[in-house]
Design an enzyme around this catalytic site. Structure first.
Site, mmCIF file in Angstrom:
data_model
loop_
_atom_site.group_PDB
_atom_site.id
_atom_site.type_symbol
_atom_site.label_atom_id
_atom_site.label_comp_id
_atom_site.label_asym_id
_atom_site.label_seq_id
_atom_site.Cartn_x
_atom_site.Cartn_y
_atom_site.Cartn_z
ATOM 1 N N HIS B 57 -13.518 82.818 -33.611
ATOM 2 C CA HIS B 57 -12.126 82.985 -33.216
ATOM 3 C C HIS B 57 -11.432 84.154 -33.926
ATOM 4 O O HIS B 57 -10.217 84.187 -33.991
ATOM 5 C CB HIS B 57 -11.336 81.703 -33.506
ATOM 6 C CG HIS B 57 -11.847 80.489 -32.830
ATOM 7 N ND1 HIS B 57 -11.898 80.373 -31.463
ATOM 8 C CD2 HIS B 57 -12.350 79.325 -33.323
ATOM 9 C CE1 HIS B 57 -12.400 79.184 -31.145
ATOM 10 N NE2 HIS B 57 -12.693 78.526 -32.251
ATOM 11 N N HIS B 219 -12.192 76.391 -26.789
ATOM 12 C CA HIS B 219 -13.637 76.167 -26.732
ATOM 13 C C HIS B 219 -14.053 75.827 -25.309
ATOM 14 O O HIS B 219 -15.138 75.321 -25.076
ATOM 15 C CB HIS B 219 -14.058 75.017 -27.649
ATOM 16 C CG HIS B 219 -13.490 75.129 -29.015
ATOM 17 N ND1 HIS B 219 -12.330 74.489 -29.390
ATOM 18 C CD2 HIS B 219 -13.905 75.834 -30.090
ATOM 19 C CE1 HIS B 219 -12.067 74.789 -30.657
ATOM 20 N NE2 HIS B 219 -12.997 75.604 -31.104
#
Ligand SMILES: Nc1ncnc2c1ncn2[C@@H]1O[C@H](COP(=O)(O)OP(=O)(O)O)[C@@H](O)[C@H]1O
Ligand SMILES: Nc1ncnc2c1ncn2[C@@H]1O[C@H](COP(=O)(O)OP(=O)(O)O)[C@@H](O)[C@H]1O
Ligand SMILES: [Mg+2]
Ligand SMILES: [Mg+2]
Ligand SMILES: [Mg+2]
Ligand SMILES: [Mg+2]
Lengths: 201, 333, 333, 201
Positions: B57, B219
């Protein structure tokens, strides 16, 4: 019959070997409900646990604690951390005792289950690994030999998987899919069932 | 999906090695070698602010370690929580003797690990508190607001908590401002194309060649609807509408907005989205303060974008403007 | 390829509108409305530094307008040169009375437009000079070095010329440092997946699902070879080798490196590449100064990365470290 | 026969209309050698030129300059800027003259060609629009009526396209493809040929 550190080590070794055949299937089950990593994660955790040298462990409780520690080093995933939590709690209940009877396994699994409920915030019935452990604890009641225990674990895990397939997941990533999870196996439950089947078979 | 990597098992360690060797203000620490912390350390008497989460991320989470932001950050494998051990180490490293705030996104695994870490450190006498990022409005209804996942909006709480901690404020005050910032921040994302976890042979989700999904998680968690791609203005309008529908009760007329790329979506498109978002916010009488447009919280090469709104109050606005310095966010005095 | 946009014909204008409304230090100017310049203007007595080019490369070119960098920038349609009119206006806006340096990438269209603009302004008494970015080693052999295309490495010349201009230096000095910086900068890129020009129905090139192309240009210009994807370290090794093979004669042992994403390639992969690049450079006895890793010059959602090496000398190193402030690159004193 | 601003306006209008049918083909030709935008760019430029009000233009030179300006506003692409350069140069040679004969067209195209060579740095033989203009200037020699001129332009442009197809591109984006360009039409040359054919036909 009694449970020794070396018996624990051999179970871990067998579980580790067993992952070869089921890693992909667990990933696939998780891909439908979560992020597709349950198999890979468990393989990693079991490898780390198998690597752990238990020959120096003075008692079964120490062995379980060492395994818990190995799991927390190998992963930060929900299931991995829950597994470590359960092992640690079970280890604590037998802390300092030189030997433990197979007949006590049911209670140890129940203790692990409760610690995992406390840690993860899920409830029985949410269709998670907790429901498998609950069924396993139940099935283990009365088992006194390791053969009986292995059979009981396999049977309990299989029954739970079947029973929960038609119900929806209520926790973790899978919760978001709601009724879309009906008919699908929870990857954590599937893992317990597959691993137990290998141990018994 | 093609990636420039070596053995997928080394992805995170090599990435961290590169990160800290490119940025001398960061150091990799702990026995786990999965803690990024300030090279300068946490000064004695300062409340520590710690975060953590899965890899994949960037700039989240490790990239926000720096003056006026985080002290340390534990980091897990791709899309997997940080290990308990790395959480313990992050807290220890960030400990300046006045307690440590654990500020991270609301995901089951992360929560378990940080909780366990906190319990383990009770004996060491390190006081810890917890604030969970819960900004993703698409992940649960308003009634279950505290169950929401944490996404890009957490950086607003990093900023306010980090700035307040830098003034020497105590743990309760730092915790309170982080919580208030989370309470006043809302995010929604839209996905156009998936990413793929290194080593996996499948993308994180599938989406038709002409489809878009509103509300998808970072996700690939399922969103609110999936439909044919729409014009950018229509997408921006809906996102702003959904965020404003959840305006906190005590909201003023000043907001900060973060228009964030999930990875592959280029700056050009972000600015087109920002343009329309600004229009809509101003039409509602809201003034935009310190807008952020860029790659702030990604999912590797996922295509899509998120909007975060932070509904300011006087203190939050002041803390957002305070000097801060990390590799990916610099605010000058 | 899915994009968040409205009418493709409005892509550039809406993007520019968003860019300047998100960044108050930038203003959109000129009759063409295709010039981005400093909101604060160019101060009287300062040499102006102007760039320009096609859209689709953010943060290039417009994003580098700011203190210690560019004064103004003309911007064309996606992958198309800026119009003559916008070049004229950019030069006029950047004129502080002491001449203007035109510093842009070596592309036919851009050159014609800036040349015409310069000729048109001779009557107005604005003295202009030209330095062309020619850093892409894959675009021509060493013997034809001045024919090379300009890519990401131009930002090093923005930085040194911008910093020197800020000191009040004259046009010849600013031009000389820009030229010297270009002469000491080398770039090579690698592409994994194409981008698509808004409104076009085809990607800018095609590449097999498991292929990579070494040396591809930022508009999809053909590179040196195309082959199966290789490990990141092997890719990094080859790129560094190709760059070092063209080390300028007068190179010291200090270099700055820019590891740049062409768009979709995430920071994680850039850091993995940086790690190996650093290893190789240090193995050659080179010290890395002020490394840059991120999105500095993109081709929208193209996947891939480029390495630029700037072989420093004392003055270039000092100017790189001078304070600068634009939305995408900040250097503090 | 003489060339007036209104005759120029009507040619521009016809060229603009003609783009409809050939825009995509030009883009496709450019996609093989360059960035696939020649058609779209020319359509934009001709639209802007067609929009330009030439009714106030006092002489043909002024009209050409106004058209050049329109082109530079519409695009910054190589071909667009070269077109503007050519128009401007041709316009300058007849500056202030109220009328211009068709017989002078050949010389005007040659002037445009030379200005474009100076601006773009390419040479005759590089397989660009310059080679088309060179052939057109040649073909226009002796043409005195607009019908003759239209025919000559079409014929010159077609001949050049045919003659250069088997040669490699030596300038601009296409240069990078080297011998890969042999057998392909240069998009700029193709544009001249197609537009000229429409004017003549
Ligand atoms: N809070 C929880 N309580 C109990 N079991 C859980 C919880 N969260 C996840 N699980 C179990 O873990 C499994 C998923 O494991 P894994 O894929 O490793 O986790 P992650 O979601 O972190 O990728 C689920 O199938 C479920 O059985
Ligand atoms: N330097 C030059 N000199 C002459 N003609 C040129 C030159 N560069 C390009 N051209 C012509 O322009 C055509 C390409 O036009 P266009 O697609 O608009 O340009 P761009 O390369 O800017 O996209 C080529 O086919 C060629 O005929
Ligand atoms: Mg999982
Ligand atoms: Mg996971
Ligand atoms: Mg073009
Ligand atoms: Mg073209």
């Amino acid at each position: 019959m009694s449970i020794t550190p070396s018996a624990i080590a051999s179970v871990v070794e067998r579980l580790h070997m067993a992952m070869d055949g089921i890693e992909q299937r667990l990933n696939e089950a998780d891909a439908k409900l979560g992020d597709g990593d349950t198999g890979g994660m468990l393989a990693r955790v079991l490898a780390k646990m198998a690597e752990t040298d238990l020959s120096g462990a003075v008692d079964p409780g120490t062995a379980l604690t060492a395994l818990a520690k190995a799991a927390t080093i190998a992963t930060g995933s929900s299931l991995g951390t829950l597994l470590a939590t359960g092992l640690m709690a079970a280890g604590r209940t037998i802390k300092g005792r030189e030997s433990v009877r197979v007949g006590e396994l049911s209670e140890m699994v129940a203790v692990a289950r409760d610690a995992m409920i406390a840690r993860g915030g899920a409830s029985l019935g949410d269709k998670t690994v907790l429901d498998s452990l609950d069924a396993v604890a139940d099935a283990l009641k009365g088992a006194t030999t390791s053969a009986q225990a292995a059979h009981a674990v396999a049977q309990g895990a299989a029954t739970a998987l079947e029973a929960f397939r038609s119900r929806p997941n209520r926790i973790g990533r899978a919760r978001m899919f709601g009724d879309g999870t009906v008919g699908l196996d929870d990857p954590g439950m599937l893992a317990v069932k597959e691993l137990a089947a290998k141990l018994a078979g | 999906m093609k990636k420039l990597l070596n053995d997928p098992r080394d992805f995170v360690d090599e990435m961290l090695d590169g990160l800290v060797s490119a940025h001398s203000t960061l150091k990799l620490g702990g026995e786990s070698a999965r803690v990024v912390h300030r090279a300068s350390g946490t000064w004695q008497g300062k409340v520590g602010v710690v975060s953590g989460g899965g890899s994949g991320h960037l700039p989240l989470f490790t990239g926000y370690v720096g003056e006026g932001l985080l002290d340390a950050c534990s980091i897990g494998n791709v899309f997997e929580g940080p290990t308990v051990g790395s959480c313990v180490e992050a807290i220890q490293i960030a400990n300046g003797g006045r307690g440590v705030l654990r500020l991270y996104g609301n995901y089951g695994g992360d929560r378990m690990n940080f909780d366990m870490a906190g319990e383990m450190l009770e004996d060491d006498g390190i006081r810890t508190t917890t604030v969970l990022g819960t900004d993703d409005v698409a992940s649960a209804g308003p009634a279950e607001r505290t169950k929401r996942r944490g996404v890009a909006g957490i950086i607003y709480a990093y900023k306010t908590a980090g700035a307040l901690a830098e003034t020497g404020a105590d743990l309760d005050a730092v915790t309170a401002i982080a919580q208030r910032t989370v309470d006043r921040t809302r995010t929604i994302g839209v996905a156009l194309a998936p990413c793929q976890v290194p080593g996996s042979n499948k993308p994180s989700f599938t989406l038709g060649a002409d489809e878009i999904e509103m509300g998808m998680g970072i996700h690939g968690e399922p969103g609110i609807w999936r439909d044919k791609l729409k014009p950018a203005d229509a997408v921006a309008d809906e996102m702003i509408e959904r965020l404003l529908a959840e305006k906190p009760n005590n909201a003023s007329t000043r907001v900060s907005i973060l228009v964030n790329s999930l990875g592959a979506t280029p700056l050009e498109e972000l600015f087109i989205l920002f343009r329309q978002a600004r229009k809509q916010l101003e039409a509602q009488g809201l003034a935009i303060v310190q807008p952020l447009v860029g790659h702030y919280a990604t999912s590797m090469e996922m295509a899509g974008a998120s909007f975060s709104l932070c509904f300011l109050d006087e203190e939050i606005e002041k803390l957002l403007a305070a000097p801060a310095h990390c590799p990916f966010w610099k605010v000058s005095a």
